[in-house]
Structure formats: C-alpha cells, structure tokens
Write a protein that holds these residues in place. Sequence first.
Motif, PDB file in Angstrom:
ATOM      1  N   LYS A 184       0.788  -1.383   0.019  1.00 25.39           N
ATOM      2  CA  LYS A 184      -0.081   0.103  -0.028  1.00 25.39           C
ATOM      3  C   LYS A 184       0.753   1.024  -0.029  1.00 25.39           C
ATOM      4  CE  LYS A 184      -4.000  -2.119   2.484  1.00 25.39           C
ATOM      5  NZ  LYS A 184      -4.751  -2.216   3.709  1.00 25.39           N
ATOM      6  N   SER A 185       2.231   1.014  -0.046  1.00 24.19           N
ATOM      7  CA  SER A 185       2.898   2.204   0.179  1.00 24.19           C
ATOM      8  C   SER A 185       3.082   3.232  -1.069  1.00 24.19           C
ATOM      9  CB  SER A 185       4.586   1.939   0.207  1.00 24.19           C
ATOM     10  OG  SER A 185       5.344   2.839   0.042  1.00 24.19           O
ATOM     11  N   PRO A 186       2.923   4.400  -0.893  1.00 26.48           N
ATOM     12  CA  PRO A 186       2.759   5.405  -2.310  1.00 26.48           C
ATOM     13  C   PRO A 186       4.126   5.569  -2.798  1.00 26.48           C
ATOM     14  CG  PRO A 186       2.928   6.479  -0.079  1.00 26.48           C
ATOM     15  CD  PRO A 186       2.905   5.074   0.341  1.00 26.48           C
ATOM     16  N   ARG A 187       5.196   4.974  -2.100  1.00 24.06           N
ATOM     17  CA  ARG A 187       6.522   5.037  -2.772  1.00 24.06           C
ATOM     18  C   ARG A 187       6.538   3.830  -3.939  1.00 24.06           C
ATOM     19  NH1 ARG A 187      10.226   5.058   2.232  1.00 24.06           N
ATOM     20  NH2 ARG A 187      11.869   5.331   0.850  1.00 24.06           N
ATOM     21  N   CYS A 231       6.648  -0.277  -3.280  1.00 23.83           N
ATOM     22  CA  CYS A 231       5.514  -1.015  -3.667  1.00 23.83           C
ATOM     23  C   CYS A 231       5.935  -2.108  -4.757  1.00 23.83           C
ATOM     24  CB  CYS A 231       4.336  -0.185  -4.276  1.00 23.83           C
ATOM     25  SG  CYS A 231       3.084  -1.107  -4.938  1.00 23.83           S
ATOM     26  N   ARG A 232       6.911  -2.001  -5.458  1.00 21.61           N
ATOM     27  CA  ARG A 232       7.472  -2.720  -6.392  1.00 21.61           C
ATOM     28  C   ARG A 232       7.990  -3.893  -5.852  1.00 21.61           C
ATOM     29  NH1 ARG A 232      10.738  -0.785 -11.405  1.00 21.61           N
ATOM     30  NH2 ARG A 232      10.130  -3.199 -12.012  1.00 21.61           N
ATOM     31  N   THR A 233       8.963  -3.433  -5.081  1.00 23.38           N
ATOM     32  CA  THR A 233       9.726  -4.635  -4.280  1.00 23.38           C
ATOM     33  C   THR A 233       8.606  -5.607  -3.293  1.00 23.38           C
ATOM     34  OG1 THR A 233      11.649  -3.026  -3.768  1.00 23.38           O
ATOM     35  CG2 THR A 233      11.398  -5.137  -2.216  1.00 23.38           C
ATOM     36  N   ILE A 247      -5.260  -6.596  -3.260  1.00 28.22           N
ATOM     37  CA  ILE A 247      -4.135  -5.441  -3.473  1.00 28.22           C
ATOM     38  C   ILE A 247      -3.616  -5.538  -4.863  1.00 28.22           C
ATOM     39  CG2 ILE A 247      -2.448  -4.365  -2.533  1.00 28.22           C
ATOM     40  CD1 ILE A 247      -3.175  -4.849   0.239  1.00 28.22           C
ATOM     41  N   LEU A 248      -2.790  -6.837  -5.021  1.00 28.82           N
ATOM     42  CA  LEU A 248      -2.268  -7.054  -6.314  1.00 28.82           C
ATOM     43  C   LEU A 248      -3.151  -6.705  -7.525  1.00 28.82           C
ATOM     44  CD1 LEU A 248       0.035 -10.180  -5.338  1.00 28.82           C
ATOM     45  CD2 LEU A 248       0.731  -7.933  -5.895  1.00 28.82           C
ATOM     46  N   LEU A 249      -4.318  -7.228  -7.506  1.00 30.32           N
ATOM     47  CA  LEU A 249      -5.380  -7.141  -8.493  1.00 30.32           C
ATOM     48  C   LEU A 249      -5.675  -5.629  -8.790  1.00 30.32           C
ATOM     49  CD1 LEU A 249      -7.951  -9.758  -7.814  1.00 30.32           C
ATOM     50  CD2 LEU A 249      -6.646  -9.574  -9.887  1.00 30.32           C
ATOM     51  N   HIS A 250      -5.886  -4.878  -7.538  1.00 33.48           N
ATOM     52  CA  HIS A 250      -6.007  -3.478  -7.751  1.00 33.48           C
ATOM     53  C   HIS A 250      -4.508  -2.769  -8.243  1.00 33.48           C
ATOM     54  CE1 HIS A 250      -7.633   0.456  -6.566  1.00 33.48           C
ATOM     55  NE2 HIS A 250      -6.353   0.654  -6.020  1.00 33.48           N
ATOM     56  N   LYS A 251      -3.515  -3.304  -7.976  1.00 32.67           N
ATOM     57  CA  LYS A 251      -2.215  -2.741  -8.686  1.00 32.67           C
ATOM     58  C   LYS A 251      -2.169  -2.965  -9.985  1.00 32.67           C
ATOM     59  CE  LYS A 251      -0.750  -0.877  -4.650  1.00 32.67           C
ATOM     60  NZ  LYS A 251      -0.702   0.596  -4.705  1.00 32.67           N
ATOM     61  N   THR A 252      -2.858  -3.930 -10.646  1.00 28.97           N
ATOM     62  CA  THR A 252      -2.824  -4.098 -12.111  1.00 28.97           C
ATOM     63  C   THR A 252      -3.541  -3.042 -12.750  1.00 28.97           C
ATOM     64  OG1 THR A 252      -5.021  -5.215 -11.971  1.00 28.97           O
ATOM     65  CG2 THR A 252      -2.907  -6.640 -11.736  1.00 28.97           C
ATOM     66  N   ALA A 253      -4.036  -2.099 -12.193  1.00 30.81           N
ATOM     67  CA  ALA A 253      -4.633  -0.695 -12.887  1.00 30.81           C
ATOM     68  C   ALA A 253      -3.707   0.223 -12.525  1.00 30.81           C
ATOM     69  CB  ALA A 253      -5.907  -0.809 -12.394  1.00 30.81           C
ATOM     70  N   ASP A 254      -2.576   0.387 -11.676  1.00 29.15           N
ATOM     71  CA  ASP A 254      -1.845   1.236 -11.257  1.00 29.15           C
ATOM     72  C   ASP A 254      -1.289   2.294 -12.536  1.00 29.15           C
ATOM     73  OD1 ASP A 254      -0.560   1.898  -8.283  1.00 29.15           O
ATOM     74  OD2 ASP A 254       0.609   2.693  -9.978  1.00 29.15           O
ATOM     75  N   ASN A 296       1.324   3.580 -12.735  1.00 24.43           N
ATOM     76  CA  ASN A 296       2.860   3.177 -12.854  1.00 24.43           C
ATOM     77  C   ASN A 296       2.953   2.069 -13.574  1.00 24.43           C
ATOM     78  OD1 ASN A 296       5.626   2.416 -12.609  1.00 24.43           O
ATOM     79  ND2 ASN A 296       5.783   3.789 -11.062  1.00 24.43           N
ATOM     80  N   ARG A 297       3.397   2.058 -14.944  1.00 24.77           N
ATOM     81  CA  ARG A 297       3.326   0.858 -15.677  1.00 24.77           C
ATOM     82  C   ARG A 297       4.255  -0.168 -15.000  1.00 24.77           C
ATOM     83  NH1 ARG A 297       7.568   0.441 -19.595  1.00 24.77           N
ATOM     84  NH2 ARG A 297       8.845   2.553 -19.624  1.00 24.77           N
ATOM     85  N   PHE A 298       5.340  -0.001 -14.408  1.00 23.90           N
ATOM     86  CA  PHE A 298       6.102  -0.912 -13.787  1.00 23.90           C
ATOM     87  C   PHE A 298       5.528  -1.379 -12.675  1.00 23.90           C
ATOM     88  CE2 PHE A 298       8.984   2.417 -15.536  1.00 23.90           C
ATOM     89  CZ  PHE A 298       9.643   1.710 -16.491  1.00 23.90           C
ATOM     90  N   ILE A 299       4.798  -0.983 -11.691  1.00 25.36           N
ATOM     91  CA  ILE A 299       4.008  -1.601 -10.753  1.00 25.36           C
ATOM     92  C   ILE A 299       2.936  -2.331 -11.288  1.00 25.36           C
ATOM     93  CG2 ILE A 299       2.277  -0.851  -8.979  1.00 25.36           C
ATOM     94  CD1 ILE A 299       3.563   1.547  -8.231  1.00 25.36           C
ATOM     95  N   ARG A 300       2.424  -2.011 -12.362  1.00 26.24           N
ATOM     96  CA  ARG A 300       1.228  -2.889 -13.226  1.00 26.24           C
ATOM     97  C   ARG A 300       1.957  -4.362 -13.444  1.00 26.24           C
ATOM     98  NH1 ARG A 300      -0.034   1.920 -16.199  1.00 26.24           N
ATOM     99  NH2 ARG A 300       0.800   1.043 -17.788  1.00 26.24           N
ATOM    100  N   HIS A 301       3.326  -4.078 -13.828  1.00 25.28           N
ATOM    101  CA  HIS A 301       3.789  -5.225 -14.553  1.00 25.28           C
ATOM    102  C   HIS A 301       4.323  -6.152 -13.210  1.00 25.28           C
ATOM    103  CE1 HIS A 301       6.808  -7.525 -16.989  1.00 25.28           C
ATOM    104  NE2 HIS A 301       7.715  -7.357 -16.047  1.00 25.28           N
ATOM    105  N   ASP A 302       4.826  -5.823 -12.398  1.00 24.08           N
ATOM    106  CA  ASP A 302       5.375  -6.394 -11.109  1.00 24.08           C
ATOM    107  C   ASP A 302       4.111  -7.050 -10.435  1.00 24.08           C
ATOM    108  OD1 ASP A 302       7.863  -5.862 -11.745  1.00 24.08           O
ATOM    109  OD2 ASP A 302       7.715  -4.248 -10.348  1.00 24.08           O
ATOM    110  N   ALA A 303       2.791  -6.330 -10.448  1.00 29.24           N
ATOM    111  CA  ALA A 303       1.618  -7.058  -9.651  1.00 29.24           C
ATOM    112  C   ALA A 303       1.158  -8.071 -10.828  1.00 29.24           C
ATOM    113  CB  ALA A 303       0.339  -5.870  -9.653  1.00 29.24           C
TER     114      ALA A 303
END
Length: 487
Positions: free
Chosen positions: A313-316, A320-322, A348-355, A357-364
Amino acid sequence: MFRRNEIAIFAILASVCLLLVVFNQKEAPRYPLYEYERPNVSHITSQDVVKMQQQNIRLSLRDYPFPPEKTLDDYTPVTGGSPLRTIIVTTWRSGSTFLGDVLNAVPGNYYHYEPLLDYGIVQIRGPPYAESALTNLKKLLNCDYSNMENYLDFGKDHTYLFIHNRRLWNLCEAFPQFCFNSRFLTQLCQVFPFQSMKTVRIRLRLVEELLKDTKLNVKVLLLVRDPRGTLQSRKHRDWCPGAPDCDKPNLVCADMVADYSAAIQMKKLYPDRFRRLALRGLADIVEICRVIDIDLIYDYMPSIHQRLIELLKSPRSHVCRTACQAAGHLFEYVKDTRRPEFDDIVDILLHKTADSNRFIRHDANLALDCMVTHISTFNAVRALCQKGPFHKNPLVRCATVRLLVCAIVIAGPDFVLNPNNNEYTRKRVILNMARFLEDKNLDTRKLAERLYKVLSKDTRFEVYLKKYLEKEQITKIKKTLRIIHKK
C-alpha cells in the motif's frame, strides 16, 4: 488403606498428565495463568520437570539428521556433550527478533533472548561494562545461572526476557515456583542440544572473546541493516529517544564501521564460525523462506504477510514494486493461503494491475502469475473471484479473467469440471465467465471467450452450464459469442 493407595496412584497419574500437556503445547500462552486457574503442582519437583523435558526433547529429535556417528547425547551438557551454540550480534531495530525466533523454531533449541537487557539502553564497547557482560554471556552459554542475581531479578519484573524462550516460558507458566531458580535453570538448559542467543548491546570486537574460547565452539552471525531504516524505526519506540547510544546517528554509524573492521578480521581468523548478514528487508525474508525448512517459518507467515500488505500500500513506487516481487516469491516458496492475509494480498495485487505506474502494473501481474502457478486452483479461484469480477476498473477485471484462464489451463478443464472435485471452484468459474462475457470492456470479453473455449473442450461443460445458469442467460451468452466471432 486400599482407598489411600488409589488416591496416591490417581495423584501421580494426574501429575504425569499435566506434564505431558505442558510439554506438548505447540505455542506458549502469552500471559501467566491466574492463581485460581493454576492446579496444585506442589508435589512435583524441579528434577521431575527437567526429566520430562529431556524425554520430550528425545522424542522431538528422534528423526533429526545428526552427523554420522553422532547422537543426541553428544550435544547435551547433561550427558557430557557440547551443544551447538549460535549468537546473533546486531543493534536495535535491525531484524534480530524475527531472525532469533526463526532459529528458536528448531526443535531442541534453548533461546537466550537479550541476555544483557538489564544493562539498559547502552552500547557496550569497553569498560566499565565489557568484563561483566562477557562473563554473563559465557555463563549462560555454559548453562551456568549461579551468581546471576541481577539478570534473574530483572526477569521477574520484565517477563519478556524469558517469554521468547517459549520452551522455558511454558514451564514458567505451569511451574512458576521454579522459573527464576538458578539451579533449575542450569539443569534445564543442560538437557538442550542447541542454544541460540541474540544481543543488541555489545559490539562485535568484544564478542571475539567468545570465538577464542574453543570449549564453547560458538558460531557468530553479525546482522546488519541500512542505518537509515534502523534510525527511522527507532523514532517510533518510546525507549530510544533521549538515549545517545540509540538515537545519535554519529554513534550508530561509528559502531557499524567498528563492527565492519572487526568482521574483516574475524572472517579471516574464524572462517567456519563467523558470518555476516546484511538485512535488506523483504529480500532477505524471501531468501530465508527459499532456503529454510518451511515448517520453521510457517508460524511467522501471518506477521510477514501483514507487513507485506503495508508495503504493497506504500505510495512510494520502488517500495511497492519490491513488495509485489516479494509477494510472487512467497507464493512460490511458502504457498501460505491462510486467510485473511492471503486474500488481502491478492486483492491489493489485483488493484495494482490498474496502477498509473506501468512498472507496478507489470510487477503486480507477474506476482499474480506466480500465485495461479504455485497456489492450488481452489484457493487461487476463490481469492480472484472475491472482488476481481466486480471491480470498477476494467483493467482489474481484465487481469482477473486472464488469471482465471491461466488457472484453468494449468489445472486442466477436466480437473475443474470433474464432479468429484470442489463444486465451489467450478461454480465460481462458470458464473464469472458468464459475467465477463457480458462485460463492457472488449479485452475482458475476448478473454472470457477464451475461457469458454477452454472449458467447452470437456463434454461435461454443457451440463454444468445448464445447472448454474438460467436458460435465458445461456442464450444471451451464445448470442454474445456469435457477435464476437463476426467482429
């Protein structure tokens, strides 16, 4: 006379049963029993308790892989053996409590938790405390509690000194009359083949005295954490601010430099008995989970997952990617699906697939791919279908149906549609397939069509389609499929 003998026999049996219950507890109760809850055990001696603990250790280690030509008796002081001793040397808020608890999960381990706790919030670098501190450490490692009044008196008012040693604390709760008795503690410690210790109050240069003692044959692990994380963590502890050895960055960094210099020499002098571990947070937890027996780490996974949820849930973005990457590895290595933590992580990971940040989407997405690959189909489908199909964001719904397709392809449609397997999974898949086929998002509908095609390869698919869906809904689905094919 006969009645009196009966009562005596009954009392003996009751005592034995009580001891068996105590020694077979898997988890230590957190707080002591109230006086009126505690049965009368005054007739049980400290020798009885020690003997029963010794038998319990033999039972728990009956299949332990000792080296060739070695037995349990070669490692217990009570039988003339020498235990395996390990010390974690570090500083406050560096992850040593977690690592210490991991080592303590080994059967037959006796844990000396923070043996210098009674010295206060200080770092021991030399006089006036060095000599007495080293003497206390040696005495404890040799299972010698004599002349340790300061240590034991401190423990009476600060029970967390003993609580982490759960095998000892179980006995303290059942037999409080022995808990702080130096003779009892000495005898009890001597029946354990493994000893671990963690201390944050003495610097590495002084600990070399323990490595020089060949009789101890101790192994030392220097645990290091990024000082920025250490200092930030200390700010949230009420015991640290105002204590120079704890809250002054210049002293913290100076200690790290001194430890580094000592570590270089110790690695040369004691290559088999000294190690250095730099704790980088989740990366090291993942590595520990990868190499260690999962049974040793399993009890701590809810706590690890709760921390992982905070980091997800971190805004950083880099944090989040780590966390996303760590979640994927934990799905692979540990496969812990206990709720609610597992479901929360998937949500949370499902939610991050729509982030954004494209790198966060990729990692999620990669983490969720690991989830459907390594987690059972039942748990994967349950977690995905809990909120994914109803999410407002089309990217999340698209990711959900994609993962369902992957899960069904991996398990096989014949497994999902087998009447002997879980009906909940089968019903969730078909009901949500129908929902996705009517989704407003084109990519979601195309993936739902793929799911339909995969399932329709099994002859039982039509039977379950009619069982779970209304006739009008089936007609509408097939009409939608024809429209998609025309496009």
